[in-house]
Design a protein around this motif. Structure first.
Motif, PDB file in Angstrom:
ATOM      1  N   LEU A  41       0.910  -1.212  -0.078  1.00 56.05           N
ATOM      2  CA  LEU A  41       0.028  -0.156  -0.060  1.00 56.05           C
ATOM      3  C   LEU A  41       0.933   1.261   0.082  1.00 56.05           C
ATOM      4  CD1 LEU A  41      -2.858   1.296   0.438  1.00 56.05           C
ATOM      5  CD2 LEU A  41      -2.475   1.210   2.893  1.00 56.05           C
ATOM      6  N   SER A  42       1.051   1.925  -1.136  1.00 57.79           N
ATOM      7  CA  SER A  42       2.199   3.075  -1.312  1.00 57.79           C
ATOM      8  C   SER A  42       0.956   4.376  -1.222  1.00 57.79           C
ATOM      9  CB  SER A  42       2.454   3.146  -2.624  1.00 57.79           C
ATOM     10  OG  SER A  42       3.581   1.976  -2.878  1.00 57.79           O
ATOM     11  N   VAL A  43       1.643   5.083  -0.365  1.00 55.24           N
ATOM     12  CA  VAL A  43       0.945   6.357   0.172  1.00 55.24           C
ATOM     13  C   VAL A  43       1.680   7.641  -0.317  1.00 55.24           C
ATOM     14  CG1 VAL A  43       0.000   7.607   2.174  1.00 55.24           C
ATOM     15  CG2 VAL A  43       0.024   5.291   2.174  1.00 55.24           C
ATOM     16  N   SER A  44       0.866   8.695  -0.960  1.00 53.62           N
ATOM     17  CA  SER A  44       1.463   9.964  -1.046  1.00 53.62           C
ATOM     18  C   SER A  44       0.684  11.015  -0.465  1.00 53.62           C
ATOM     19  CB  SER A  44       1.673  10.245  -2.516  1.00 53.62           C
ATOM     20  OG  SER A  44       0.247  10.266  -3.148  1.00 53.62           O
ATOM     21  N   VAL A  45       1.190  12.058   0.149  1.00 51.18           N
ATOM     22  CA  VAL A  45       0.502  13.209   0.805  1.00 51.18           C
ATOM     23  C   VAL A  45       0.966  14.257   0.306  1.00 51.18           C
ATOM     24  CG1 VAL A  45      -0.005  14.098   3.211  1.00 51.18           C
ATOM     25  CG2 VAL A  45       0.507  11.713   3.066  1.00 51.18           C
ATOM     26  N   HIS A  46      -0.147  15.329   0.046  1.00 46.85           N
ATOM     27  CA  HIS A  46       0.075  16.658  -0.464  1.00 46.85           C
ATOM     28  C   HIS A  46      -0.738  17.709   0.095  1.00 46.85           C
ATOM     29  CE1 HIS A  46       2.076  14.646  -3.788  1.00 46.85           C
ATOM     30  NE2 HIS A  46       1.087  13.779  -4.069  1.00 46.85           N
ATOM     31  N   ALA A  47      -0.214  18.692   0.638  1.00 44.17           N
ATOM     32  CA  ALA A  47      -0.828  19.703   1.473  1.00 44.17           C
ATOM     33  C   ALA A  47      -1.459  20.324   0.437  1.00 44.17           C
ATOM     34  CB  ALA A  47       0.127  20.311   2.184  1.00 44.17           C
ATOM     35  N   ASP A  48      -2.815  21.024   0.847  1.00 42.93           N
ATOM     36  CA  ASP A  48      -3.315  22.171   0.022  1.00 42.93           C
ATOM     37  C   ASP A  48      -2.687  23.499   0.251  1.00 42.93           C
ATOM     38  OD1 ASP A  48      -3.962  23.144   2.673  1.00 42.93           O
ATOM     39  OD2 ASP A  48      -6.049  22.979   2.171  1.00 42.93           O
ATOM     40  N   ARG A  58      -3.609   6.844  -2.214  1.00 40.94           N
ATOM     41  CA  ARG A  58      -2.963   5.308  -1.989  1.00 40.94           C
ATOM     42  C   ARG A  58      -3.060   4.544  -3.318  1.00 40.94           C
ATOM     43  NH1 ARG A  58      -7.014   7.609  -0.097  1.00 40.94           N
ATOM     44  NH2 ARG A  58      -8.247   6.011   0.725  1.00 40.94           N
ATOM     45  N   PHE A  59      -2.116   3.765  -3.593  1.00 46.93           N
ATOM     46  CA  PHE A  59      -2.045   2.924  -4.664  1.00 46.93           C
ATOM     47  C   PHE A  59      -1.791   1.550  -4.284  1.00 46.93           C
ATOM     48  CE2 PHE A  59       0.197   1.060  -8.365  1.00 46.93           C
ATOM     49  CZ  PHE A  59      -0.813   0.996  -9.099  1.00 46.93           C
ATOM     50  N   ALA A  60      -2.610   0.255  -4.362  1.00 45.96           N
ATOM     51  CA  ALA A  60      -2.237  -0.934  -3.883  1.00 45.96           C
ATOM     52  C   ALA A  60      -1.537  -1.819  -5.145  1.00 45.96           C
ATOM     53  CB  ALA A  60      -3.510  -1.708  -3.278  1.00 45.96           C
ATOM     54  N   VAL A  61      -0.731  -2.584  -4.864  1.00 46.33           N
ATOM     55  CA  VAL A  61      -0.219  -3.533  -5.985  1.00 46.33           C
ATOM     56  C   VAL A  61      -0.150  -4.967  -4.920  1.00 46.33           C
ATOM     57  CG1 VAL A  61       0.839  -1.811  -7.436  1.00 46.33           C
ATOM     58  CG2 VAL A  61       2.366  -2.985  -5.414  1.00 46.33           C
ATOM     59  N   GLY A  62      -0.196  -6.055  -5.660  1.00 49.80           N
ATOM     60  CA  GLY A  62       0.031  -7.185  -4.911  1.00 49.80           C
ATOM     61  C   GLY A  62      -1.317  -7.784  -4.413  1.00 49.80           C
ATOM     62  N   GLY A  63      -1.176  -8.736  -3.353  1.00 53.10           N
ATOM     63  CA  GLY A  63      -2.303  -9.168  -2.776  1.00 53.10           C
ATOM     64  C   GLY A  63      -3.327  -9.655  -3.683  1.00 53.10           C
ATOM     65  N   ASP A  64      -4.595  -9.532  -3.304  1.00 52.56           N
ATOM     66  CA  ASP A  64      -5.663  -9.979  -4.310  1.00 52.56           C
ATOM     67  C   ASP A  64      -6.709  -8.966  -4.230  1.00 52.56           C
ATOM     68  OD1 ASP A  64      -7.662 -10.306  -2.109  1.00 52.56           O
ATOM     69  OD2 ASP A  64      -6.844 -12.205  -1.381  1.00 52.56           O
ATOM     70  N   GLU A  65      -7.621  -9.283  -5.005  1.00 52.85           N
ATOM     71  CA  GLU A  65      -8.618  -8.328  -5.573  1.00 52.85           C
ATOM     72  C   GLU A  65      -9.426  -7.840  -4.600  1.00 52.85           C
ATOM     73  OE1 GLU A  65     -12.314  -7.948  -8.975  1.00 52.85           O
ATOM     74  OE2 GLU A  65     -10.803  -9.771  -9.092  1.00 52.85           O
ATOM     75  N   ARG A  66      -9.707  -8.958  -3.540  1.00 54.03           N
ATOM     76  CA  ARG A  66     -10.775  -8.119  -2.419  1.00 54.03           C
ATOM     77  C   ARG A  66      -9.803  -7.150  -1.523  1.00 54.03           C
ATOM     78  NH1 ARG A  66     -11.225 -13.240   1.241  1.00 54.03           N
ATOM     79  NH2 ARG A  66      -9.141 -13.480   0.610  1.00 54.03           N
ATOM     80  N   GLN A  67      -8.785  -7.481  -1.304  1.00 53.61           N
ATOM     81  CA  GLN A  67      -8.045  -6.417  -0.654  1.00 53.61           C
ATOM     82  C   GLN A  67      -7.901  -5.020  -1.196  1.00 53.61           C
ATOM     83  OE1 GLN A  67      -4.347  -8.621  -0.318  1.00 53.61           O
ATOM     84  NE2 GLN A  67      -5.015  -9.930   1.156  1.00 53.61           N
ATOM     85  N   ARG A  68      -7.449  -5.217  -2.719  1.00 49.83           N
ATOM     86  CA  ARG A  68      -7.344  -4.081  -3.368  1.00 49.83           C
ATOM     87  C   ARG A  68      -8.647  -3.070  -3.588  1.00 49.83           C
ATOM     88  NH1 ARG A  68      -4.064  -7.556  -6.392  1.00 49.83           N
ATOM     89  NH2 ARG A  68      -5.773  -7.625  -8.056  1.00 49.83           N
ATOM     90  N   ALA A  69      -9.634  -3.896  -3.799  1.00 47.48           N
ATOM     91  CA  ALA A  69     -11.240  -3.398  -3.953  1.00 47.48           C
ATOM     92  C   ALA A  69     -11.780  -2.526  -2.731  1.00 47.48           C
ATOM     93  CB  ALA A  69     -12.079  -4.529  -4.322  1.00 47.48           C
ATOM     94  N   SER A  70     -11.043  -2.937  -1.557  1.00 44.58           N
ATOM     95  CA  SER A  70     -11.611  -2.343  -0.373  1.00 44.58           C
ATOM     96  C   SER A  70     -11.024  -1.063  -0.121  1.00 44.58           C
ATOM     97  CB  SER A  70     -11.195  -3.164   0.916  1.00 44.58           C
ATOM     98  OG  SER A  70      -9.641  -3.163   1.443  1.00 44.58           O
ATOM     99  N   LEU A  71     -10.276  -0.369  -0.926  1.00 48.21           N
ATOM    100  CA  LEU A  71      -9.642   0.820  -0.751  1.00 48.21           C
ATOM    101  C   LEU A  71     -10.011   1.916  -1.813  1.00 48.21           C
ATOM    102  CD1 LEU A  71      -6.017  -0.325  -0.895  1.00 48.21           C
ATOM    103  CD2 LEU A  71      -7.232   0.059   1.176  1.00 48.21           C
ATOM    104  N   SER A  72     -10.485   3.012  -1.200  1.00 50.88           N
ATOM    105  CA  SER A  72     -10.772   4.291  -2.144  1.00 50.88           C
ATOM    106  C   SER A  72      -9.228   4.970  -2.577  1.00 50.88           C
ATOM    107  CB  SER A  72     -11.566   5.328  -1.429  1.00 50.88           C
ATOM    108  OG  SER A  72     -10.551   5.792  -0.361  1.00 50.88           O
ATOM    109  N   GLN A  73      -9.272   5.550  -3.549  1.00 49.25           N
ATOM    110  CA  GLN A  73      -7.617   6.003  -4.169  1.00 49.25           C
ATOM    111  C   GLN A  73      -7.424   7.476  -3.776  1.00 49.25           C
ATOM    112  OE1 GLN A  73      -6.263   4.966  -7.816  1.00 49.25           O
ATOM    113  NE2 GLN A  73      -7.084   3.049  -7.270  1.00 49.25           N
TER     114      GLN A  73
END
Length: 407
Positions: A41-48, A58-73
């Protein structure tokens, strides 16, 4: 691959950062080799524009589809709250998952983890879902040495609050190293001019308890095993214990490629003016120093001491533990309570000075002599705290007196 929570229903949470994207990516490659089924689970943070409401991607790689589908972007708000929600969603979708959280270099890893691990009222804590693996940091030696010298530019880091806190680049670099349990020192592919060996020696003094690997040494797969198991470096209370200003001083003994550490301790309060006058003798060769002080003009306050490069910061960082203050004792980390019991004085309690200095070609005798001369002598000590408040203090200023106290 899940190696540490069998039978307990918990997953494993590893955390990775790095002082360059390439150095962080190298550690991620090693972790994915050691644990091919892990979800990254890669995270980037940008201030306004106002620096108040950061955008968290957030950007997810690996794991399975259930895990990645649980995340908003994309979300806006407190990064720790958003990532905590993500990790909770992953655990509910697929318990006992190995998640690797990749943090950008504008996140102060240890305060961020402490806030992440905090149990919000009425919510299930992450410690019910995950064990923490060692925090792994990738280091580019050229960038490290450059940043540790840089005090004229600031880095804005997110940690335990939604707002980014400004720090010097030197302080940010030092904190990243000190947070790590494992460091991978990346070879940039240039001809070795001694920078790798010098950086490795410096890292060993900045964080004596961490494992430091040179790029290439990780081919021994046994060295990667700790990255896929719960980390013994986390106390039972979680990452917050490592943030306590009163913590055991870690000093590496010996001199390596000119780099040395000097530990100074005293059980007498410091005279603030003499402390200020000692700095030209103490600081010139210091790359990093950390600790806490008992300053005569602020006898009830723990004064934190941090320097990185040529920048020194002294700050009031809480109060000394008092014999009858049971609330403060309960709130303190277990390590601090133990240290206070060991060092307790019937009159002054846990009050003391302790600083570790790290640098090249440090003159240990000169550092110790200068600071020893800055503590109160017998006559000054006998005056008591009421009279200490009248001492000149060019570093912290005059403490505010209690209106009900005797003049």
């Amino acid at each position: 691959m899940r190696a540490g929570g069998e039978g307990r229903g918990r997953g494993l949470l590893g955390v990775v950062s790095g002082n360059t994207p390439e150095a962080r990516g190298r550690v991620l490659d090693l972790l994915r080799r050691a644990s091919p089924d892990a979800l990254v689970l890669s995270v980037s943070v940008h201030a306004d524009a106002a620096g108040r409401y950061p955008f968290v991607q957030r950007f997810a790689v690996g794991g399975d589809e259930r895990q990645r589908a649980s995340l908003s972007q994309v979300a806006t708000g407190d990064p720790a709250v958003i990532v905590r929600q993500d990790l909770g969603a992953i655990a509910r979708a697929a318990p006992r998952t190995h998640v690797v959280l990749a943090l950008p270099d504008n996140v102060d890893a240890l305060p961020f983890l402490a806030e992440l691990w905090r149990s919000p009222l009425g919510r299930t804590p992450l410690s019910d879902h995950y064990d923490l693996a060692p925090l792994a940091v990738g280091i580019d030696p050229g960038r490290l040495l450059s940043d540790l010298r840089c005090v004229h530019r600031s880095a804005h880091l997110f940690g335990d609050h939604p707002q980014a806190v400004p720090l010097t680049l030197a302080e940010a670099a030092a904190r990243q190293v000190e947070a790590a349990h494992v460091m991978v020192l990346r070879d940039g592919g240039v001809e070795d001019d001694g920078r790798l060996d010098g950086s490795r020696a410096l890292l060993a003094h900045l964080n004596p308890s961490a494992l430091v690997l040179l790029d290439g040494e990780e081919r021994d797969s046994t060295l990667l095993t700790p990255l896929t198991r719960p980390g013994s470096g986390w106390a039972a209370a979680g990452p917050a214990d490592r943030l306590d200003v009163i913590a055991p001083a870690l000093r590496r003994r010996g001199i390596e490629r000119g780099v040395a550490s000097v530990l100074w301790r005293s059980r007498r309060p410091l005279h603030p003016q003499r402390l200020a006058e000692s700095l030209p003798q103490v600081m010139p060769a210091v790359v990093r120093s950390r600790g806490y002080l008992w300053v005569a003009t602020h006898p009830d306050s723990v004064i934190s001491w941090r320097s990185a490069g040529r920048h020194l910061e002294l700050r009031q960082a809480g109060s000394w533990l008092e014999d009858e203050d049971t609330g403060s004792w309960r709130a303190a980390s277990s390590e601090r309570r133990t240290l206070a019991s060991w060092h307790w004085d019937d009159r002054y309690g846990e009050r003391r000075n302790e600083i570790v200095f790290i640098g090249a070609e440090l003159d240990e005798d000169r550092v110790r002599a200068a600071l020893d001369a800055a503590v109160l002598d017998d006559g000054e000590l006998a005056l008591g705290a009421d009279r200490w408040a009248d001492l000149p203090d060019p570093l912290l200023g005059t403490a505010i007196r209690d209106p009900g106290a005797e003049p």
